[in-house]
Design a protein around this motif. Structure first.
Motif, PDB file in Angstrom:
ATOM      1  N   GLN A 186      46.769  54.458  70.990  1.00 11.45           N
ATOM      2  CA  GLN A 186      47.742  55.151  71.592  1.00 11.45           C
ATOM      3  C   GLN A 186      49.314  54.423  71.408  1.00 11.45           C
ATOM      4  OE1 GLN A 186      47.168  55.054  76.007  1.00 11.45           O
ATOM      5  NE2 GLN A 186      49.133  55.547  76.339  1.00 11.45           N
ATOM      6  N   LEU A 187      49.067  53.143  71.541  1.00 18.12           N
ATOM      7  CA  LEU A 187      50.236  52.441  71.565  1.00 18.12           C
ATOM      8  C   LEU A 187      50.835  52.530  70.002  1.00 18.12           C
ATOM      9  CD1 LEU A 187      49.823  49.432  73.951  1.00 18.12           C
ATOM     10  CD2 LEU A 187      51.135  51.426  74.129  1.00 18.12           C
ATOM     11  N   THR A 198      47.122  49.396  78.575  1.00 16.68           N
ATOM     12  CA  THR A 198      48.435  49.206  77.806  1.00 16.68           C
ATOM     13  C   THR A 198      49.348  48.168  78.238  1.00 16.68           C
ATOM     14  OG1 THR A 198      48.932  50.982  79.328  1.00 16.68           O
ATOM     15  CG2 THR A 198      48.134  51.593  76.995  1.00 16.68           C
ATOM     16  N   PRO A 199      49.449  47.746  79.701  1.00 17.92           N
ATOM     17  CA  PRO A 199      50.372  46.858  79.757  1.00 17.92           C
ATOM     18  C   PRO A 199      50.034  45.455  79.050  1.00 17.92           C
ATOM     19  CG  PRO A 199      49.531  47.863  81.900  1.00 17.92           C
ATOM     20  CD  PRO A 199      48.776  48.406  80.821  1.00 17.92           C
ATOM     21  N   GLN A 200      48.747  45.117  79.077  1.00 15.76           N
ATOM     22  CA  GLN A 200      48.213  43.934  78.149  1.00 15.76           C
ATOM     23  C   GLN A 200      48.635  43.833  77.004  1.00 15.76           C
ATOM     24  OE1 GLN A 200      46.759  45.345  80.606  1.00 15.76           O
ATOM     25  NE2 GLN A 200      44.942  44.131  81.603  1.00 15.76           N
ATOM     26  N   ILE A 235      38.145  51.140  75.827  1.00 16.14           N
ATOM     27  CA  ILE A 235      39.520  51.601  76.040  1.00 16.14           C
ATOM     28  C   ILE A 235      40.372  50.589  75.468  1.00 16.14           C
ATOM     29  CG2 ILE A 235      40.913  51.637  78.280  1.00 16.14           C
ATOM     30  CD1 ILE A 235      38.271  52.094  79.805  1.00 16.14           C
ATOM     31  N   ARG A 273      41.086  52.443  72.321  1.00 19.86           N
ATOM     32  CA  ARG A 273      41.711  53.729  72.580  1.00 19.86           C
ATOM     33  C   ARG A 273      43.212  53.451  72.780  1.00 19.86           C
ATOM     34  NH1 ARG A 273      37.926  56.594  75.637  1.00 19.86           N
ATOM     35  NH2 ARG A 273      39.387  57.194  77.116  1.00 19.86           N
ATOM     36  N   ASP A 287      38.480  48.151  84.457  1.00 20.11           N
ATOM     37  CA  ASP A 287      39.994  48.572  84.301  1.00 20.11           C
ATOM     38  C   ASP A 287      40.085  49.888  83.553  1.00 20.11           C
ATOM     39  OD1 ASP A 287      40.772  46.701  85.884  1.00 20.11           O
ATOM     40  OD2 ASP A 287      41.879  45.623  84.133  1.00 20.11           O
ATOM     41  N   ALA A 288      40.872  50.718  83.835  1.00 23.19           N
ATOM     42  CA  ALA A 288      40.618  52.104  83.249  1.00 23.19           C
ATOM     43  C   ALA A 288      41.925  52.082  82.091  1.00 23.19           C
ATOM     44  CB  ALA A 288      41.022  53.266  84.149  1.00 23.19           C
ATOM     45  N   ASP A 289      42.881  51.295  82.147  1.00 24.70           N
ATOM     46  CA  ASP A 289      44.067  51.206  80.915  1.00 24.70           C
ATOM     47  C   ASP A 289      44.500  49.900  80.795  1.00 24.70           C
ATOM     48  OD1 ASP A 289      46.321  53.518  80.396  1.00 24.70           O
ATOM     49  OD2 ASP A 289      46.987  51.388  80.458  1.00 24.70           O
ATOM     50  N   THR A 339      50.522  46.031  75.642  1.00 26.95           N
ATOM     51  CA  THR A 339      52.270  45.956  75.186  1.00 26.95           C
ATOM     52  C   THR A 339      52.701  44.734  75.004  1.00 26.95           C
ATOM     53  OG1 THR A 339      52.469  48.242  76.339  1.00 26.95           O
ATOM     54  CG2 THR A 339      54.401  46.960  75.957  1.00 26.95           C
ATOM     55  N   LYS A 340      52.361  43.872  75.948  1.00 26.32           N
ATOM     56  CA  LYS A 340      52.783  42.265  76.072  1.00 26.32           C
ATOM     57  C   LYS A 340      52.330  41.803  74.652  1.00 26.32           C
ATOM     58  CE  LYS A 340      52.703  39.198  79.544  1.00 26.32           C
ATOM     59  NZ  LYS A 340      51.957  38.586  80.775  1.00 26.32           N
ATOM     60  N   LEU A 387      32.311  56.118  72.314  1.00 26.52           N
ATOM     61  CA  LEU A 387      33.171  55.879  73.370  1.00 26.52           C
ATOM     62  C   LEU A 387      34.807  55.855  72.967  1.00 26.52           C
ATOM     63  CD1 LEU A 387      30.889  53.565  75.441  1.00 26.52           C
ATOM     64  CD2 LEU A 387      31.317  55.869  75.852  1.00 26.52           C
TER      65      LEU A 387
END
Lengths: 379, 290
Positions: free
Chosen positions: A236-237, A203-205, A229, A232, A199-201, A207-208, A257
């Motif tokens: 970001q969030l 943020t959805p998980q 990731i 990172r 997985d490259a991102d 964010t939850k 990394l």
């Protein structure tokens, strides 16, 4: 050097280098390529280095060690084949290996059937619980990692957490162990998310998790690119809660990394190897850790990793047992292994007993925090 | 609302990665009807070569150009030494050859470079951009922008240039194309070079986000292939839309249902689309053989 080793290994496999002086045959099946290569590659390099070193110093009781390494690529079926070949064709007296839990389970059944002492380099608790006569292991279990992390949470007054775990073998196994022991430390897991290997991102998980009421910290069991990731995306969030990672990311590569800024404040349980430079004088592990780190980094020109340290410890345990056994009889080596007491390795100090084939306790795990791109001990 | 925006940003970022891989599939498919499963390896090579050239001291843009040129050369070699000698073989055999090539490239990479994960610094820093209550990394804009730019370039190439039309003609009927004077051998070489170069460029753009190691190609090829099928194989528009949609499905599933079902839901949607529209969303019947 790498090329020579590979060529040498190939020759050994073909049986053309029998070496008149090589009297003790030590076998290994590691995942030097494939998805677990970052485990098996430093492990294989470590074994080559230590065997050369030991033989240069005269071997064990005057007998040289001959190392037979196979690359199982992380495939349990291949690991089983190689284990059988090690025992039947190569006639080794002991086996080191099983970079992953899957390959270890294959090898251990062969070792048990044939009565060959075997030291595993994989994490899962099932390897040594229940205790099997011929099977030992060097890394801490994933359950111990959970316990170490939850202890730190308890000390910091954290009771409600969110988890985001990798779906690979390591992440899934540790996730299950953590869920099982969380209650013992008064920790409640309010939300559980997962990510798959490439997985490259995330943020959805995240964010939850962020929007879940009451979460005070986040725990991420997993290894490979996922945790980097996650770290990172966490930055970001702008999630302002402590982030705990597992010992699966315990290497300098992780900081690189994830990026220095994003990794700031990340906590994880790790081994002494990561903090060799800042260990206190008088720490029993200091000498061993620094010697191994210096030798490895000079030999291969790359940073030492926790995983190579597991192989280092397994080799030390095995050769120590062989020295004390005074013979190359597998069952004598096994008995000597089980009698190991106070052997200092990079991972911790090992003391085996008939009902403990891991021989480490939680004190060998260090709680680390990343500050300014460097590991610091927060125990 | 904030959460929704975050899911959308995440979906677009990941989707753009898929779209870039899918765009690479488009060209070779258009020239030869072959789905090139080494496409993921081109992306991996772009990332790996750039990382090692950059670590060796080359400035990032130069390292990227070197990686793109080197990968294009490997693409041409793949065509010359593996695809061309098998001319006349059924398409399925050619596809299997590309799978073999991908295994070879992966093996060579792990011997030549290493087996570790690597990343490149983000082109415009790591400070997140705050937008509509959600955050977006500047590198995501590079990836999304890259996907759109390559899409436009390809669309112009296939519709506005003689060479692009020659590629389509070759795909349609090689013999007829030869008869009207198209150098089909050159068209094939060109498509492999172009496709590899696009893959490598994608690798350069996504490495700061997804990281790179010798074995990332398989996963990328699979998702890119799914995106291309969803959008309609061989159509640049389909590749772009298919990729972005696949990314969005995944992000929204992870956000609103459960991350456990992320992959499954995305593939169920693709299967559903393909049942209703076997050509994919933008599938063109014009590429059918006459």
């Amino acid at each position: 050097m790498k090329v020579t080793n590979t060529a040498l290994a190939t020759l050994m496999v073909l049986g053309t280098v029998t070496g008149a002086a090589a009297d003790i045959k030590l076998g290994a099946s590691l995942s030097a390529s494939g998805p677990a290569a970052f485990l098996g590659d430093p492990e294989a390099k470590t074994l080559y280095m230590l065997v050369d070193d030991l033989n240069a110093k005269g071997g064990i009781n005057g007998e040289k060690i001959e190392l037979v390494i196979y690359d199982d690529g992380g495939d349990p079926n291949k690991a089983r084949t190689f284990a059988t070949r090690l025992v039947e064709d190569d006639e080794v007296v002991a086996i080191i290996g099983g970079s992953t839990t899957g390959t270890t389970m294959s090898i251990l059944s062969v070792a048990e059937d044939e009565g060959i002492p075997f030291i595993s380099l994989a994490g899962a608790i099932q390897i040594i619980d229940p205790v099997r006569e011929y099977v030992f292991k060097t890394p801490h279990t994933d359950r111990m990692a959970c316990e170490k992390i939850f202890t730190d949470m308890q000390n910091n007054g954290i009771t409600n957490i969110g988890m985001i775990s990798g779906t690979g073998g390591f992440g899934a196994s540790m996730e299950a162990q953590c869920v099982e022991v969380a209650g013992n430390y008064g920790v409640e897991i309010l939300v559980q998310e997962t990510y798959s290997r490439q997985d490259a991102d995330m943020t959805p998980q995240l964010t939850k998790i962020k929007s879940t009421e009451g979460v005070e910290a986040v725990l991420n069991p997993g290894f490979g690119q996922g945790p980097a990731i996650v770290t990172r995306n966490y930055a970001q969030l702008g999630i302002d809660l402590p982030l705990y990672q597992s010992h699966g990311v315990a290497s300098d590569g992780f900081i690189e990394l994830a990026g220095k800024e994003a990794a700031e404040g990340v906590r994880l349980p790790g081994t002494a190897l990561l903090i060799a430079d800042i260990m206190e004088e008088g720490d029993p592990q200091k000498e061993v850790v620094i010697a191994y780190k210096a030798a490895y980094e000079e030999e291969y020109g790359e940073a030492v990793s926790t995983f190579g340290g597991y192989a280092h410890d397994a080799f030390r345990l095995m050769t120590d047992a062989m020295t004390r056994a005074g013979s190359s009889d597998p069952s004598a080596i096994r008995d000597a292994l089980e009698a190991t007491s106070g052997l200092v390795g990079t991972t911790g100090t090992y003391t085996f007993s008939p009902n403990d084939h891991l021989g480490l306790d939680l004190s060998a795990f260090r709680m680390l925090e990343i500050r300014d791109g460097k590991w610091t001990s927060i125990d | 609302m904030d959460a929704l925006m975050q899911f959308v940003f995440s979906g677009l970022t990941v989707g753009a990665v898929y779209a870039l891989v899918a765009l690479g599939f488009t060209i070779i498919y258009n020239a030869s009807d072959v789905v090139n499963f080494a496409q993921g390896e081109f992306v991996m090579l772009g990332g790996m070569i750039t990382v090692f050239a950059f670590d060796a001291g080359l400035p990032l843009p130069l390292a990227a150009i070197l990686a793109i040129v080197a990968t294009a050369a490997i693409g041409v070699a793949l065509n010359k030494f593996a695809i061309e000698p098998a001319r006349g073989a059924p398409v399925v055999s050619l596809i299997i050859i590309t799978i073999g090539a991908s295994i070879l490239i992966r093996g060579a990479t792990q011997v030549l470079f290493d087996k570790q994960l690597h990343r490149l610094p983000a082109f415009s820093g790591d400070d997140p951009i705050h937008l509509l209550g959600a955050t977006l990394l500047p590198q995501s804009l590079w990836v999304i922008g890259g996907a759109i730019a390559i899409f436009i370039a390809l669309w112009l190439f296939f519709t506005r240039t003689l060479l692009g039309k020659a590629v389509l003609a070759t795909a349609n009927n090689r013999l007829a194309a030869q008869l009207v004077g198209i150098n089909t051998g050159f068209v094939m070489t060109l498509s492999f070079a172009l496709s590899a170069a696009i893959g490598a460029l994608a690798g350069v753009l996504v490495t700061p986000i997804t990281l790179v190691s010798y074995d990332v190609g398989v996963g990328l090829a699979l998702k890119g292939f799914a995106a291309a099928m969803l959008g309609g194989m061989g159509n640049p528009k389909g590749a772009l839309v298919g990729g972005l949609l696949l990314g969005l499905f995944e992000a929204l599933t992870a956000g609103y249902i459960s991350s456990q079902y992320k992959e499954a839901v995305a593939f169920v949607v693709i299967l559903a689309v393909l049942f209703v529209m076997p050509q994919g969303l933008f599938g063109q019947k014009t590429t059918e053989r006459v």
